[in-house]
Write an enzyme that holds these catalytic residues in place. Sequence first.
Site, PDB file in Angstrom:
ATOM      1  N   GLU A  32       0.888  -1.171  -0.085  1.00 30.84           N
ATOM      2  CA  GLU A  32      -0.042   0.173   0.029  1.00 30.84           C
ATOM      3  C   GLU A  32       0.945   1.105   0.077  1.00 30.84           C
ATOM      4  O   GLU A  32       1.976   1.334   0.442  1.00 30.84           O
ATOM      5  CB  GLU A  32      -1.070  -0.034   1.188  1.00 30.84           C
ATOM      6  CG  GLU A  32      -2.170  -1.297   1.167  1.00 30.84           C
ATOM      7  CD  GLU A  32      -2.775  -1.202   2.499  1.00 30.84           C
ATOM      8  OE1 GLU A  32      -3.936  -1.672   2.161  1.00 30.84           O
ATOM      9  OE2 GLU A  32      -2.510  -1.001   3.817  1.00 30.84           O
ATOM     10  N   CYS A  36       3.262   8.625   1.184  1.00 32.56           N
ATOM     11  CA  CYS A  36       3.854   7.504   2.070  1.00 32.56           C
ATOM     12  C   CYS A  36       4.031   6.272   1.456  1.00 32.56           C
ATOM     13  O   CYS A  36       3.097   5.711   1.292  1.00 32.56           O
ATOM     14  CB  CYS A  36       2.906   7.497   3.523  1.00 32.56           C
ATOM     15  SG  CYS A  36       3.449   6.386   4.540  1.00 32.56           S
ATOM     16  N   CYS A  39       6.354  -6.544   7.123  1.00 32.80           N
ATOM     17  CA  CYS A  39       7.460  -6.076   7.868  1.00 32.80           C
ATOM     18  C   CYS A  39       8.132  -7.115   8.744  1.00 32.80           C
ATOM     19  O   CYS A  39       6.819  -7.763   9.427  1.00 32.80           O
ATOM     20  CB  CYS A  39       7.052  -4.697   8.630  1.00 32.80           C
ATOM     21  SG  CYS A  39       8.558  -3.894   9.292  1.00 32.80           S
ATOM     22  N   CYS A  92       6.817  -5.154  15.870  1.00 35.73           N
ATOM     23  CA  CYS A  92       6.603  -4.087  16.686  1.00 35.73           C
ATOM     24  C   CYS A  92       4.966  -4.510  17.070  1.00 35.73           C
ATOM     25  O   CYS A  92       4.239  -4.388  16.153  1.00 35.73           O
ATOM     26  CB  CYS A  92       6.511  -2.685  16.275  1.00 35.73           C
ATOM     27  SG  CYS A  92       8.121  -2.330  15.899  1.00 35.73           S
ATOM     28  N   CYS A  94       1.818  -2.227  15.726  1.00 37.11           N
ATOM     29  CA  CYS A  94       1.740  -1.929  14.353  1.00 37.11           C
ATOM     30  C   CYS A  94       1.157  -3.040  13.517  1.00 37.11           C
ATOM     31  O   CYS A  94       1.621  -4.250  13.783  1.00 37.11           O
ATOM     32  CB  CYS A  94       3.294  -1.441  13.751  1.00 37.11           C
ATOM     33  SG  CYS A  94       3.243  -1.407  12.216  1.00 37.11           S
ATOM     34  N   GLU A 128      10.494  -2.044   6.951  1.00 39.23           N
ATOM     35  CA  GLU A 128      11.737  -1.409   7.364  1.00 39.23           C
ATOM     36  C   GLU A 128      12.568  -1.133   6.326  1.00 39.23           C
ATOM     37  O   GLU A 128      13.433  -1.860   5.667  1.00 39.23           O
ATOM     38  CB  GLU A 128      12.246  -2.155   8.753  1.00 39.23           C
ATOM     39  CG  GLU A 128      13.699  -1.649   9.017  1.00 39.23           C
ATOM     40  CD  GLU A 128      13.724  -0.510   9.438  1.00 39.23           C
ATOM     41  OE1 GLU A 128      12.790   0.105   9.925  1.00 39.23           O
ATOM     42  OE2 GLU A 128      14.844   0.420   9.250  1.00 39.23           O
ATOM     43  N   SER A 159      12.321   6.520   7.606  1.00 43.06           N
ATOM     44  CA  SER A 159      11.949   6.280   8.961  1.00 43.06           C
ATOM     45  C   SER A 159      12.290   4.984   9.233  1.00 43.06           C
ATOM     46  O   SER A 159      12.080   3.945   8.501  1.00 43.06           O
ATOM     47  CB  SER A 159      10.458   6.409   9.054  1.00 43.06           C
ATOM     48  OG  SER A 159      10.273   6.243  10.457  1.00 43.06           O
ATOM     49  N   LEU A 172      11.570   5.829  18.117  1.00 43.74           N
ATOM     50  CA  LEU A 172      11.983   5.594  19.261  1.00 43.74           C
ATOM     51  C   LEU A 172      10.904   4.998  20.157  1.00 43.74           C
ATOM     52  O   LEU A 172      11.025   3.898  20.955  1.00 43.74           O
ATOM     53  CB  LEU A 172      12.576   6.940  19.972  1.00 43.74           C
ATOM     54  CG  LEU A 172      13.661   6.448  20.965  1.00 43.74           C
ATOM     55  CD1 LEU A 172      14.848   5.730  20.627  1.00 43.74           C
ATOM     56  CD2 LEU A 172      14.018   7.704  21.813  1.00 43.74           C
ATOM     57  N   HIS A 173       9.987   5.777  20.560  1.00 43.58           N
ATOM     58  CA  HIS A 173       8.589   5.352  21.272  1.00 43.58           C
ATOM     59  C   HIS A 173       8.820   5.292  22.708  1.00 43.58           C
ATOM     60  O   HIS A 173       7.952   4.932  23.442  1.00 43.58           O
ATOM     61  CB  HIS A 173       8.063   4.095  20.672  1.00 43.58           C
ATOM     62  CG  HIS A 173       7.751   4.026  19.457  1.00 43.58           C
ATOM     63  ND1 HIS A 173       7.129   5.117  18.728  1.00 43.58           N
ATOM     64  CD2 HIS A 173       8.123   3.127  18.191  1.00 43.58           C
ATOM     65  CE1 HIS A 173       7.015   4.826  17.450  1.00 43.58           C
ATOM     66  NE2 HIS A 173       7.512   3.844  17.166  1.00 43.58           N
ATOM     67  N   ASN A 207      -2.672   4.991  16.671  1.00 47.03           N
ATOM     68  CA  ASN A 207      -3.913   4.405  16.079  1.00 47.03           C
ATOM     69  C   ASN A 207      -4.136   3.204  16.082  1.00 47.03           C
ATOM     70  O   ASN A 207      -3.350   2.431  16.348  1.00 47.03           O
ATOM     71  CB  ASN A 207      -3.371   4.633  14.433  1.00 47.03           C
ATOM     72  CG  ASN A 207      -3.291   6.092  14.003  1.00 47.03           C
ATOM     73  OD1 ASN A 207      -3.992   6.981  13.971  1.00 47.03           O
ATOM     74  ND2 ASN A 207      -2.050   6.304  13.526  1.00 47.03           N
ATOM     75  N   CYS A 254      -0.557   5.786  10.153  1.00 47.94           N
ATOM     76  CA  CYS A 254       0.686   5.239  10.752  1.00 47.94           C
ATOM     77  C   CYS A 254       0.122   3.975  11.533  1.00 47.94           C
ATOM     78  O   CYS A 254      -0.605   3.901  12.388  1.00 47.94           O
ATOM     79  CB  CYS A 254       1.483   6.058  11.711  1.00 47.94           C
ATOM     80  SG  CYS A 254       1.786   7.608  11.169  1.00 47.94           S
TER      81      CYS A 254
HETATM   82  N1  SAH Z   1       9.834   0.620   9.945  1.00 44.98           N
HETATM   83  C1  SAH Z   1       9.964   1.869   9.607  1.00 44.98           C
HETATM   84  C2  SAH Z   1       8.817   2.749   8.802  1.00 44.98           C
HETATM   85  C3  SAH Z   1       7.262   2.744   9.154  1.00 44.98           C
HETATM   86  S1  SAH Z   1       6.999   4.097   9.524  1.00 44.98           S
HETATM   87  C4  SAH Z   1       9.831   2.607  11.032  1.00 44.98           C
HETATM   88  O1  SAH Z   1       9.462   1.807  12.091  1.00 44.98           O
HETATM   89  O2  SAH Z   1      10.103   3.616  11.529  1.00 44.98           O
HETATM   90  C5  SAH Z   1       5.610   4.031  10.631  1.00 44.98           C
HETATM   91  C6  SAH Z   1       5.712   4.891  11.897  1.00 44.98           C
HETATM   92  O3  SAH Z   1       4.458   4.549  12.620  1.00 44.98           O
HETATM   93  C7  SAH Z   1       6.674   4.234  12.736  1.00 44.98           C
HETATM   94  O4  SAH Z   1       7.162   5.574  13.424  1.00 44.98           O
HETATM   95  C8  SAH Z   1       5.954   3.626  13.479  1.00 44.98           C
HETATM   96  O5  SAH Z   1       6.544   3.153  14.847  1.00 44.98           O
HETATM   97  C9  SAH Z   1       4.618   4.353  13.574  1.00 44.98           C
HETATM   98  N2  SAH Z   1       3.366   3.266  14.186  1.00 44.98           N
HETATM   99  C10 SAH Z   1       3.243   1.839  13.887  1.00 44.98           C
HETATM  100  N3  SAH Z   1       2.217   1.440  14.332  1.00 44.98           N
HETATM  101  C11 SAH Z   1       1.460   2.672  14.967  1.00 44.98           C
HETATM  102  C12 SAH Z   1       0.253   2.719  15.411  1.00 44.98           C
HETATM  103  N4  SAH Z   1      -0.611   1.834  15.710  1.00 44.98           N
HETATM  104  N5  SAH Z   1       0.016   4.097  16.015  1.00 44.98           N
HETATM  105  C13 SAH Z   1       0.838   5.143  15.710  1.00 44.98           C
HETATM  106  N6  SAH Z   1       1.814   4.862  14.835  1.00 44.98           N
HETATM  107  C14 SAH Z   1       2.421   3.822  14.626  1.00 44.98           C
END
Ligand code: SAH
Length: 379
Positions: free
Chosen positions: A118, A131, A138, A142, A145, A194, A227, A251-252, A329, A372
């Site tokens: 997508e 995007c 992936c 995580c 996600c 990723e 990213s 980072l989170h 989200n 995201c």
């Molecule tokens: N793998 C790369 C690219 C994906 S970017 C990365 O992790 O950076 C997607 C972004 O959305 C990342 O920062 C990811 O951590 C974030 N993300 C993933 N799931 C999410 C969710 N449920 N709500 C908000 N952000 C989320």
Amino acid sequence: MLVGAWDTGQVMTALPLVFDAPKRGLPPRHLADLSVAERAAAVAELGEKPFRAKQLSNHYFSRLTVDPADMTDIPAASRSRLVESLMPTLLTEVRALEADRGATRKTLWRAHDGTLLESVLMRYPDRATLCISSQAGCGMACPFCATGQGGLDRNLSTAEIVDQVRSAAAVMRDGTMPGGPGRLSNIVFMGMGEPLANYKRVVAAVRRITDPAPGGLGIGQRSVTVSTVGLAPAIRKLADEKMQVRLAVSLHTPDDELRDTLVPVNNRWSVDEVLSAARYYADTSGRRVSIEYALIRDINDQPWRAELLAKRLRQHLGQLVHVNVIPLNPTPGSKWDASPKPVEREFVRLVNAGGVACTVRDTRGQDIAAACGQLAAEG
Ligand code: SAH
């Protein structure tokens, strides 16, 4: 996931190579996989005149077309030979979903082997951002996600990445989105996958996206964001490419204990290692690094974590950093949700008070699962 429905475990273990079908894999070679010099060589190999390479590049990268009927400057016989060997169809639109009165559009693509992916186009008053996906699925797992929950299907080829951009650039130019004709201005590698786990193809794609037309699509390097979950050695390698792309690090949380579960690859490269690689990137590129922080209720939204985040970012990156808070989200099967607004406001206030610029990212496309972390490419 990669095997046909008729496969049985028994057959698979007995004859894995013979029966591992239908085989999914990278698509055939495409013009957008190749540098300008490689395109010239490929055209010569086909016995065609060298200037045909430039004509093809002009059609693809400047006119944004893949339709042979548009290529009237190339005689029919040459055209079909060239298109057949350098412009195979890569991505077929399965469907497009719209939100925000058409200003957000998520497209589901099918690749040559049935793989689904997508991309999401978001139009704002002053810019249009695409995007894009760098992998189908992936492998980073995580837990918050949707893409990570589905696992890795396969890497995308350079041209499969570039073609998402070409197609959105054509949509913007043709004015088929509300607001009339415009220009695709920004690219973020924040779709599925990723990017630094598909390093070589992603770097080549960035060059194709940013090289001036007709060598590439001519989008400024400074308008491209890569990213990453934080593959520290790959961040350093990317810095050494000496491109001007923006780096975003997901980072989170500032502490290893929680990050080991939120971003499992943290078990391999810790917060310190990731941030020192980010510092190297900032120093080498001269650009501020973005830190992505998905704010999750009662998980990573405590005031002490905001303070620790600011402290560690200041230590490692000084002023060369900006935090984007993303309200979580929802994803299928996840028990987590976004923090309440007052908690979010306090988190942002504390990070700013700690001396680090921090803002909340505007969320688009939640209702069409385009935000995201929601990309699951379900056919
Ligand atoms: N793998 C790369 C690219 C994906 S970017 C990365 O992790 O950076 C997607 C972004 O959305 C990342 O920062 C990811 O951590 C974030 N993300 C993933 N799931 C999410 C969710 N449920 N709500 C908000 N952000 C989320």
